[in-house]
Design a protein around this motif. Structure first.
Motif, PDB file in Angstrom:
ATOM      1  N   LYS A   1      45.945  73.898  18.272  1.00 22.25           N
ATOM      2  CA  LYS A   1      45.490  75.141  18.896  1.00 22.25           C
ATOM      3  C   LYS A   1      45.952  75.226  20.353  1.00 22.25           C
ATOM      4  O   LYS A   1      45.790  76.243  20.997  1.00 22.25           O
ATOM      5  CB  LYS A   1      43.950  75.228  18.859  1.00 22.25           C
ATOM      6  CG  LYS A   1      43.344  75.088  17.486  1.00 22.25           C
ATOM      7  CD  LYS A   1      43.629  76.273  16.607  1.00 22.25           C
ATOM      8  CE  LYS A   1      42.894  76.156  15.285  1.00 22.25           C
ATOM      9  NZ  LYS A   1      43.751  76.117  14.147  1.00 22.25           N
ATOM     10  N   ASN A   2      46.510  74.159  20.862  1.00 23.68           N
ATOM     11  CA  ASN A   2      46.930  74.046  22.247  1.00 23.68           C
ATOM     12  C   ASN A   2      48.341  74.620  22.417  1.00 23.68           C
ATOM     13  O   ASN A   2      49.274  74.178  21.745  1.00 23.68           O
ATOM     14  CB  ASN A   2      46.875  72.562  22.639  1.00 23.68           C
ATOM     15  CG  ASN A   2      47.240  72.311  24.057  1.00 23.68           C
ATOM     16  OD1 ASN A   2      48.370  72.539  24.462  1.00 23.68           O
ATOM     17  ND2 ASN A   2      46.290  71.811  24.822  1.00 23.68           N
ATOM     18  N   THR A   3      48.493  75.582  23.316  1.00 31.09           N
ATOM     19  CA  THR A   3      49.780  76.252  23.512  1.00 31.09           C
ATOM     20  C   THR A   3      50.846  75.302  24.039  1.00 31.09           C
ATOM     21  O   THR A   3      52.002  75.358  23.620  1.00 31.09           O
ATOM     22  CB  THR A   3      49.619  77.454  24.461  1.00 31.09           C
ATOM     23  OG1 THR A   3      48.588  78.303  23.947  1.00 31.09           O
ATOM     24  CG2 THR A   3      50.902  78.254  24.566  1.00 31.09           C
ATOM     25  N   TYR A   4      50.474  74.411  24.944  1.00 28.32           N
ATOM     26  CA  TYR A   4      51.435  73.456  25.494  1.00 28.32           C
ATOM     27  C   TYR A   4      52.002  72.575  24.379  1.00 28.32           C
ATOM     28  O   TYR A   4      53.215  72.397  24.268  1.00 28.32           O
ATOM     29  CB  TYR A   4      50.768  72.586  26.566  1.00 28.32           C
ATOM     30  CG  TYR A   4      51.703  71.600  27.219  1.00 28.32           C
ATOM     31  CD1 TYR A   4      52.354  71.920  28.405  1.00 28.32           C
ATOM     32  CD2 TYR A   4      51.942  70.347  26.659  1.00 28.32           C
ATOM     33  CE1 TYR A   4      53.215  71.020  29.011  1.00 28.32           C
ATOM     34  CE2 TYR A   4      52.804  69.446  27.264  1.00 28.32           C
ATOM     35  CZ  TYR A   4      53.438  69.783  28.432  1.00 28.32           C
ATOM     36  OH  TYR A   4      54.296  68.901  29.024  1.00 28.32           O
ATOM     37  N   ILE A   5      51.129  72.046  23.546  1.00 36.97           N
ATOM     38  CA  ILE A   5      51.572  71.178  22.455  1.00 36.97           C
ATOM     39  C   ILE A   5      52.424  71.959  21.461  1.00 36.97           C
ATOM     40  O   ILE A   5      53.439  71.457  20.973  1.00 36.97           O
ATOM     41  CB  ILE A   5      50.364  70.503  21.772  1.00 36.97           C
ATOM     42  CG1 ILE A   5      49.696  69.529  22.753  1.00 36.97           C
ATOM     43  CG2 ILE A   5      50.780  69.783  20.490  1.00 36.97           C
ATOM     44  CD1 ILE A   5      48.371  68.972  22.275  1.00 36.97           C
TER      45      ILE A   5
END
Length: 136
Positions: free
Chosen positions: A36-40
């Motif tokens: 759910k993490n945009t960076y990842i």
């Protein structure tokens, strides 16, 4: 950490068939649905672009398109998802997306248009010395 290491190995032109790369990609592939993490997501898109895994790459790009922030002719990503957020993390995320877009065997005119919108935003983030607030 696995994404950084796998991407680094692929940048060094380690074959996708190398056992370390294969296991790294397999491990990363298993978590994509839960991320759910945009960076990842951006980092994974770049990693799978390097691996030339077009199916997984497209799946990740779909997630990124859903959270992209469009500001006129500019396009960028932020961890918080709020427009106007131009912190160092947004620069890093958007840069990984840009790398992912351009890391393909055949860059299309549509890819270049998409990349141009990201570059336009990134250029606006430069400081007076030509650098960025990014820590990397």
């Amino acid at each position: 950490m696995t994404a950084y290491i796998t991407a680094s190995l692929l940048e060094l032109e380690t074959p996708v068939t190398d056992p370390v790369v294969t296991k790294g990609l397999s491990c990363l592939r298993s978590i994509i649905e839960d991320v759910k993490n945009t960076y990842i997501t951006a980092l994974l898109a770049y990693t799978f672009s390097l691996a030339k895994d077009t199916e997984t790459r497209q799946q990740l790009f779909k997630k990124l398109e859903d959270v992209a922030i469009s500001d006129g002719s500019h396009l960028y990503w932020s961890q918080s998802g709020s427009a106007g957020d131009s912190d160092s993390l947004a620069v890093e995320i958007s840069s990984y997306v840009l790398l992912a877009v351009l890391t393909t065997d055949s860059v299309t005119p549509a890819d270049l248009g998409f990349a141009n919108r990201i570059v336009s935003w990134l250029v606006k983030q430069q400081n007076a010395y030509g650098g960025f607030s990014s820590t990397q």
